[in-house]
Design an enzyme around this catalytic site. Sequence first.
Site, short mmCIF file in Angstrom:
data_model
loop_
_atom_site.label_atom_id
_atom_site.label_comp_id
_atom_site.label_asym_id
_atom_site.label_seq_id
_atom_site.Cartn_x
_atom_site.Cartn_y
_atom_site.Cartn_z
N SER A 128 0.82 -1.21 0.00
CA SER A 128 0.00 0.00 0.00
C SER A 128 0.86 1.26 0.00
CB SER A 128 -0.90 0.00 1.24
OG SER A 128 -1.50 1.26 1.41
N TYR A 151 -2.39 5.92 -4.34
CA TYR A 151 -3.45 6.93 -4.24
C TYR A 151 -2.87 8.20 -4.84
CZ TYR A 151 -6.23 4.20 -0.89
OH TYR A 151 -7.00 3.25 -0.28
N THR A 177 -5.67 2.78 -7.22
CA THR A 177 -6.95 2.56 -6.54
C THR A 177 -7.90 3.67 -6.94
OG1 THR A 177 -5.88 1.41 -4.75
CG2 THR A 177 -8.06 2.29 -4.27
N LYS A 249 -7.79 -0.60 -9.83
CA LYS A 249 -8.46 -1.37 -8.76
C LYS A 249 -9.72 -0.62 -8.33
CE LYS A 249 -7.46 -3.03 -4.04
NZ LYS A 249 -8.00 -2.06 -3.08
N HIS A 273 -13.10 -2.46 -2.44
CA HIS A 273 -12.23 -2.00 -1.35
C HIS A 273 -12.58 -2.73 -0.05
CE1 HIS A 273 -9.44 1.56 -0.65
NE2 HIS A 273 -9.54 1.06 0.56
#
Length: 384
Positions: A128, A151, A177, A249, A273
Amino acid sequence: MSVAMNCIMRSCSDFFLKGYMAAEPVNVTEFQELARQALPKMYYDYYAGGAEDQYTLKENVEAFHRINILPRVLVDVGKIDISTSILGYRTSAPLMIAPTGMHKLAHPEGEVATARAAAACDTIMAVSFSSSCPLEEVASSCNAIRFFQLYVYKRRDISALLVQRAERSGFKAVILTADTPRLGRREADIKNKMIAPPLRNFDGLISTDVVTDKGSNLAAYASATFDASFCWKDITWLKSITNLPILIKGVLTPEDAIKALEVGVSGIIVSNHGARQLDYSPATISVLEEVVEAVQGKIPVLLDGGVRRGTDIFKALALGAQAVMIGRPVLFGLAANGEYGVKRVINMLKEELELSMALAGTCTVKDITRGHVRTQHDRPLCKI
Ligand SMILES: Cc1cc2nc3c(=O)[nH]c(=O)nc-3n(C[C@H](O)[C@H](O)[C@H](O)COP(=O)(O)O)c2cc1C
Ligand SMILES: CC(C)CC(=O)C(=O)O
């Protein structure tokens, strides 16, 4: 000290080192209870919880239960091979570690423990953007194949820098994402006034130490930093800053799958998510087939959300996924037993998949077809 005594002492210390509990868990869901016992309530709730009514959280798991597997018998299943490849990388099983934030909330070794477990299991790990350990530390701790989840921040330069650092550190793909322009409303985090520790990837770049007295600090951090205006046209920007393949995603509809094809990404992840964003979005397994049909085999389609059993992996493959990712099961394994717990979780799922394939009469992942499952929309199993 006698040899016998020495042996007893050694096995006792193994017992405690590995963190064995009274009864070893026999499935990944049992790790959830161990994690609940191991973690402070605030962190357990953060990991386990979903958005609002948590309808989608339940559905992600239950939609798998509504699918039957149709076995073929008298097939030679003397040898089963569950290995596959994802974006051209060989991996021991059609199973990846989903990107999840802040592994140090679960265990002091954080993502380093998870990455070592991934390497030991020959499993790809998505790290992440909001990892507790800096991405370079994760990269240097093991030789697992790693993808980097992104992100996009309002400060685009920071996102670009992180992608470039990931590329330099040997990450093999970027997972954008797309379902988080803002953070979903996670009521447990609001009640607990969830506090996110500083995120080490941003040391010296930006403070992630957002303070609010109104509820979840994480939600405040996300709205202060995430770029809610990022949209399809901006994929051109992302492509301009990296040579890595990009996966999107958070796709849940055929319409968005087609847009993803149009902007030229290398893969799609069907994901909600882990039901932490838009409540009442569909269970991922229930929309997988439509997305796969829209994509027409042009790029790989992965799925995450609610995968808790080898049979779930089997079902996702039968409905067209190339592989699945697991989020919470890894965090629960990590919280319960660190690196060892993550390995146990991955290996349990692999063993269950291998057995399911044998019992269903499928020797390789390619042998798993649509004809091996029956959904509620297919011809009923019986007429009563
Ligand atoms: C505690 C937690 C943190 C997460 N953090 C991220 C993240 O940083 N980036 C991301 O793209 N997805 C994140 N996710 C979503 C996961 O990547 C994945 O979509 C989801 O966990 C899959 O569902 P499962 O937990 O039922 O396996 C997170 C999920 C959880 C449970
Ligand atoms: C740090 C967070 C934004 C991670 C996340 O995506 C999540 O909690 O679902």
